[in-house]
Design a protein around this motif. Structure first.
Motif, PDB file in Angstrom:
ATOM      1  N   GLU A  81       0.825  -1.197   0.000  1.00 26.82           N
ATOM      2  CA  GLU A  81       0.000   0.000   0.000  1.00 26.82           C
ATOM      3  C   GLU A  81       0.865   1.255   0.000  1.00 26.82           C
ATOM      4  N   VAL A  82       1.989   1.226   0.697  1.00 24.43           N
ATOM      5  CA  VAL A  82       2.892   2.375   0.710  1.00 24.43           C
ATOM      6  C   VAL A  82       3.508   2.570  -0.678  1.00 24.43           C
ATOM      7  N   ALA A  83       3.848   1.487  -1.359  1.00 23.81           N
ATOM      8  CA  ALA A  83       4.365   1.593  -2.721  1.00 23.81           C
ATOM      9  C   ALA A  83       3.344   2.302  -3.600  1.00 23.81           C
ATOM     10  N   ARG A  84       2.077   1.940  -3.455  1.00 22.62           N
ATOM     11  CA  ARG A  84       1.024   2.591  -4.232  1.00 22.62           C
ATOM     12  C   ARG A  84       0.963   4.083  -3.925  1.00 22.62           C
ATOM     13  N   MET A  85       1.073   4.456  -2.658  1.00 16.83           N
ATOM     14  CA  MET A  85       0.973   5.858  -2.282  1.00 16.83           C
ATOM     15  C   MET A  85       2.149   6.678  -2.810  1.00 16.83           C
ATOM     16  N   LEU A  86       3.345   6.110  -2.816  1.00 16.46           N
ATOM     17  CA  LEU A  86       4.496   6.826  -3.367  1.00 16.46           C
ATOM     18  C   LEU A  86       4.330   7.035  -4.868  1.00 16.46           C
ATOM     19  N   VAL A  87       3.855   5.999  -5.570  1.00 15.29           N
ATOM     20  CA  VAL A  87       3.655   6.117  -7.016  1.00 15.29           C
ATOM     21  C   VAL A  87       2.592   7.165  -7.322  1.00 15.29           C
ATOM     22  N   GLU A  88       1.481   7.105  -6.623  1.00 22.45           N
ATOM     23  CA  GLU A  88       0.392   8.049  -6.891  1.00 22.45           C
ATOM     24  C   GLU A  88       0.776   9.477  -6.525  1.00 22.45           C
ATOM     25  N   GLY A  89       1.606   9.627  -5.501  1.00 21.92           N
ATOM     26  CA  GLY A  89       2.032  10.963  -5.101  1.00 21.92           C
ATOM     27  C   GLY A  89       3.204  11.477  -5.911  1.00 21.92           C
ATOM     28  N   ASP A  90       3.791  10.591  -6.751  1.00 21.60           N
ATOM     29  CA  ASP A  90       4.943  10.947  -7.574  1.00 21.60           C
ATOM     30  C   ASP A  90       6.075  11.500  -6.705  1.00 21.60           C
ATOM     31  N   VAL A  91       6.362  10.784  -5.610  1.00 22.05           N
ATOM     32  CA  VAL A  91       7.410  11.196  -4.676  1.00 22.05           C
ATOM     33  C   VAL A  91       8.323  10.009  -4.389  1.00 22.05           C
TER      34      VAL A  91
END
Length: 380
Positions: A81-91
């Protein structure tokens, strides 16, 4: 595995009032993946190298002007889930919290190091990006910066006059050069120096020879090479031709692969999710699913929706560019469009995507949709 197992306790925190000149010095001295920005002790966001690639931002600009929104991660959150959040946030990094206490950061490198043994099951051709923006070695640095910013990417393969791979230029190369230039010039007005930098040919800053991988290589081997050399991506070249650019594999591509799901519901990634206004992530997923369900024999492995905000506004609503890209059993297909607000931009891009899907060879629409789709293409 949850994030508390791999979160990094050491991080660099700066105040929102800190000047850009100091920020650049920190990146030069410490080479961090990013900085955590706070205001009177409260979390504001992050600054990465992408934010520093802005040619007209003066050294006295405050850090607050460059901040990117990054999610606050609970220390017990699941790695996927954290991987998804980093990708979606482009950070590249995000703060990790235990309650209201900032206890560390999580970076894309930390996630990849933790899961690297599981990446043997993937090969590069399954996840790399084929539709790559390239630049010529005689083009100017100013154009490279514009392409990096416009497309939200961190690297550009560089080709020679014959179209052969000659090098690669990244945000890191440009930031590193700008910081070194700053040290040489000292204090004072650097406008003339910046303008001269923008006129330099890409050849002067690119990295050569290029680190590459081929489509048949394991993702684990590719990630190990990136981590060992502290680079964010590899140019993908055919096995028998290392001068042809077939695509690019980045750490973000690998993180995105970690979020793939076996659930029936389509896996849709949204980059710059903070720009969503009157449309939700679930509505985006449903709309793309509805389009995909119209076609026979086409399986969608992954969908990526990216929003980009322009400066132009209409009655306070920003002009948004949306790009939708599908990785399918028939290859990659995309659609893009612009509109005022994310919802308008998304539907323009979705309509273009549907037209492009219909034009793909070997893809047929279900009978009940055929007439409607042909009318869209103007065939009736």
């Amino acid at each position: 595995m949850d994030i508390s197992d791999i979160a990094l306790p050491d991080f660099i925190e700066v105040d929102a009032d800190k000047r850009l000149g100091k920020i650049r010095s920190i990146f030069d001295r410490e080479n961090p993946k990013g900085l955590i920005v706070t205001n009177d002790g409260s979390y504001v966001g992050v600054i990465g190298e992408k934010q520093l690639v802005k040619s007209h931002v003066e050294d006295n600009t405050k850090a607050a002007a460059l901040v990117r929104s990054a999610p606050k991660i609970d220390r017990h959150e699941d790695v996927r889930e954290v991987a998804r959040m980093l990708v979606e946030g482009d950070v590249k990094l995000a703060p990790v919290y235990e309650g209201e206490k900032l206890v560390g950061v999580i970076t894309e490198d930390a996630i990849l190091e933790a899961v690297i043994e599981n990446l043997d099951a993937l090969v590069v051709e399954q996840i790399f990006t084929e539709d790559v923006i390239q630049i010529g070695e005689k083009d100017r640095i100013g154009r490279a910066i514009n392409l990096l910013r416009e497309h939200g990417i961190s690297r550009l393969p560089v080709t020679d006059d014959g179209g052969r791979l000659a090098g690669v230029i990244t945000t890191h190369d440009i930031v590193d050069f700008a910081v070194r230039n700053d040290h040489k010039q000292g204090k004072g007005d650097r406008r003339g120096d910046i303008d001269r930098m923008l006129d330099l040919p890409v050849y002067d800053l690119m990295t050569s020879p290029v680190m590459t991988t081929d489509p048949t290589a394991s993702v684990r081997d590719a990630v190990e090479e990136m981590l060992e050399n502290d680079i964010a991506g590899l140019v993908v070249t055919p096995t028998d031709d290392d001068g042809t650019v077939a695509g690019v594999l980045t750490k973000t591509d690998v993180l995105r692969a970690l979020t793939f799901t076996e659930e029936e519901r389509m896996d849709v990634q949204v980059t710059n999710v903070s720009l969503l206004d009157t449309i939700s992530r679930d509505e985006i997923t449903s709309a793309i699913t509805e389009v995909v369900d119209k076609y026979q024999q086409m399986q969608v492995h992954h969908a990526h929706v990216r929003f980009h905000e322009h400066k132009e506004k209409l009655r306070g609503t920003p002009l948004i560019q949306c790009q939708i890209r599908l990785r399918t059993s028939h290859g990659q297909v995309a659609g893009s469009g612009e509109g005022y607000g994310a919802e308008h931009a998304f539907h323009v891009a979705l309509d273009k995507l549907e037209r492009n899907v219909l034009e793909m060879k070997g893809v047929n629409a279900d009978e009940r949709y055929r007439g409607q789709l042909l009318r869209k293409l103007g065939d009736l």
